[in-house]
Design a protein around this motif. Structure first.
Motif, PDB file in Angstrom:
ATOM      1  N   VAL A  99       0.836  -1.194   0.000  1.00 52.23           N
ATOM      2  CA  VAL A  99       0.000   0.000   0.000  1.00 52.23           C
ATOM      3  C   VAL A  99       0.875   1.249   0.000  1.00 52.23           C
ATOM      4  N   SER A 100       0.466   2.243  -0.771  1.00 52.07           N
ATOM      5  CA  SER A 100       1.192   3.506  -0.809  1.00 52.07           C
ATOM      6  C   SER A 100       0.992   4.255   0.511  1.00 52.07           C
ATOM      7  N   PRO A 101       2.095   4.625   1.194  1.00 51.87           N
ATOM      8  CA  PRO A 101       1.954   5.350   2.455  1.00 51.87           C
ATOM      9  C   PRO A 101       1.673   6.838   2.269  1.00 51.87           C
ATOM     10  N   MET A 102       1.815   7.328   1.010  1.00 50.45           N
ATOM     11  CA  MET A 102       1.647   8.763   0.750  1.00 50.45           C
ATOM     12  C   MET A 102       1.291   8.972  -0.723  1.00 50.45           C
ATOM     13  N   PRO A 103       0.771  10.131  -1.070  1.00 48.04           N
ATOM     14  CA  PRO A 103       0.527  10.410  -2.485  1.00 48.04           C
ATOM     15  C   PRO A 103       1.853  10.551  -3.220  1.00 48.04           C
ATOM     16  N   LYS A 105       4.037   9.298  -7.250  1.00 51.65           N
ATOM     17  CA  LYS A 105       4.041   8.771  -8.614  1.00 51.65           C
ATOM     18  C   LYS A 105       4.914   7.516  -8.634  1.00 51.65           C
ATOM     19  N   VAL A 106       4.433   6.462  -9.272  1.00 46.49           N
ATOM     20  CA  VAL A 106       5.213   5.234  -9.407  1.00 46.49           C
ATOM     21  C   VAL A 106       6.315   5.505 -10.420  1.00 46.49           C
ATOM     22  N   VAL A 107       7.572   5.362  -9.984  1.00 50.59           N
ATOM     23  CA  VAL A 107       8.690   5.617 -10.891  1.00 50.59           C
ATOM     24  C   VAL A 107       9.339   4.329 -11.372  1.00 50.59           C
ATOM     25  N   ARG A 108       9.121   3.218 -10.625  1.00 57.91           N
ATOM     26  CA  ARG A 108       9.709   1.959 -11.072  1.00 57.91           C
ATOM     27  C   ARG A 108       8.981   0.789 -10.423  1.00 57.91           C
ATOM     28  N   ALA A 128       7.695  10.948  -4.026  1.00 54.14           N
ATOM     29  CA  ALA A 128       6.842  11.959  -3.406  1.00 54.14           C
ATOM     30  C   ALA A 128       7.749  13.079  -2.920  1.00 54.14           C
ATOM     31  N   MET A 129       7.432  14.290  -3.263  1.00 59.17           N
ATOM     32  CA  MET A 129       8.205  15.467  -2.863  1.00 59.17           C
ATOM     33  C   MET A 129       9.689  15.288  -3.217  1.00 59.17           C
ATOM     34  N   LYS A 130       9.940  14.788  -4.412  1.00 60.32           N
ATOM     35  CA  LYS A 130      11.288  14.595  -4.959  1.00 60.32           C
ATOM     36  C   LYS A 130      12.125  13.580  -4.176  1.00 60.32           C
ATOM     37  N   MET A 131      11.461  12.748  -3.385  1.00 59.49           N
ATOM     38  CA  MET A 131      12.131  11.672  -2.653  1.00 59.49           C
ATOM     39  C   MET A 131      11.589  10.347  -3.168  1.00 59.49           C
ATOM     40  N   GLN A 132      12.479   9.407  -3.457  1.00 59.15           N
ATOM     41  CA  GLN A 132      12.042   8.090  -3.903  1.00 59.15           C
ATOM     42  C   GLN A 132      11.957   7.151  -2.706  1.00 59.15           C
ATOM     43  N   ASN A 133      10.857   6.414  -2.628  1.00 57.34           N
ATOM     44  CA  ASN A 133      10.600   5.498  -1.520  1.00 57.34           C
ATOM     45  C   ASN A 133      10.371   4.101  -2.066  1.00 57.34           C
ATOM     46  N   GLU A 134      11.187   3.138  -1.619  1.00 57.10           N
ATOM     47  CA  GLU A 134      10.998   1.749  -2.023  1.00 57.10           C
ATOM     48  C   GLU A 134       9.962   1.121  -1.108  1.00 57.10           C
ATOM     49  N   LEU A 135       8.935   0.544  -1.700  1.00 59.48           N
ATOM     50  CA  LEU A 135       7.924  -0.163  -0.924  1.00 59.48           C
ATOM     51  C   LEU A 135       8.270  -1.640  -0.976  1.00 59.48           C
ATOM     52  N   LYS A 136       8.247  -2.284   0.174  1.00 59.66           N
ATOM     53  CA  LYS A 136       8.764  -3.634   0.300  1.00 59.66           C
ATOM     54  C   LYS A 136       7.657  -4.653   0.516  1.00 59.66           C
TER      55      LYS A 136
END
Length: 164
Positions: A99-103, A105-108, A128-136
């Motif tokens: 699940v996405s923790p925040m609004p 854009k999927v980048v990969r 989000a906000m120019k930070m990439q977050n890996e969802l595990k």
């Protein structure tokens, strides 16, 4: 007090001991972290962690907290409780959602449909906000669906992938 805490699918063992005047002896997975806490308002905590200040808003209706406007899914369990151990064993059965923790854009998309993944392996990356977050991956299993393709805009709480 010892608690098992899950934050956005990541498990932590947290040990807390009150020292007085809002100070706490805190260990997270064995690492000591200096913490001061004060109730700022109903459902709002003011935390000083390692010299950095945080405002934590606890949702009364959902198992979520917000820190600096970012929402995190949180579950707190007492490891001594028999029901906690039984429920925890059942949590790893059946399909689990990423699940996405925040609004953002999927980048990969890292793990494609049909890929076998380990618990904690990266599945999808959102920006989000120019930070990439890996969802595990919340569990070991097979990716059965990817619901958000690369470039898709997502909202907090959107299901991005399913692991069985």
């Amino acid at each position: 007090m010892i608690f098992d805490v899950t934050v956005n699918g990541h498990d932590y063992r947290v040990s807390l001991e009150a020292k007085g005047s809002g100070a706490w002896a805190c260990r997270v997975n064995g690492d000591e972290i200096p913490v001061n806490a004060a109730a700022a308002a109903s459902g709002v905590l003011s935390l000083l962690i390692g010299g950095e200040s945080f405002e934590v808003v606890v949702s009364p209706t959902e198992q979520q907290i917000a820190i600096g406007g970012t929402r995190y899914a949180v579950e707190v369990r007492d490891p001594r409780a028999w029901s906690t151990r039984r429920v925890r064993a059942l949590l790893h059965q059946g399909p689990k959602k990423v699940v996405s923790p925040m609004p953002g854009k999927v980048v990969r998309v890292i793990a494609s449909v049909g890929a076998e993944v380990e618990q904690g392996a990266s599945v999808i990356v959102i920006e989000a906000m120019k930070m990439q977050n890996e969802l595990k991956s919340p569990k070991k299993g097979i990716v059965t669906s990817i619901l958000a393709p690369e470039g898709a805009a997502v909202n907090a709480g959107d299901v991005l992938a399913v692991i069985e």
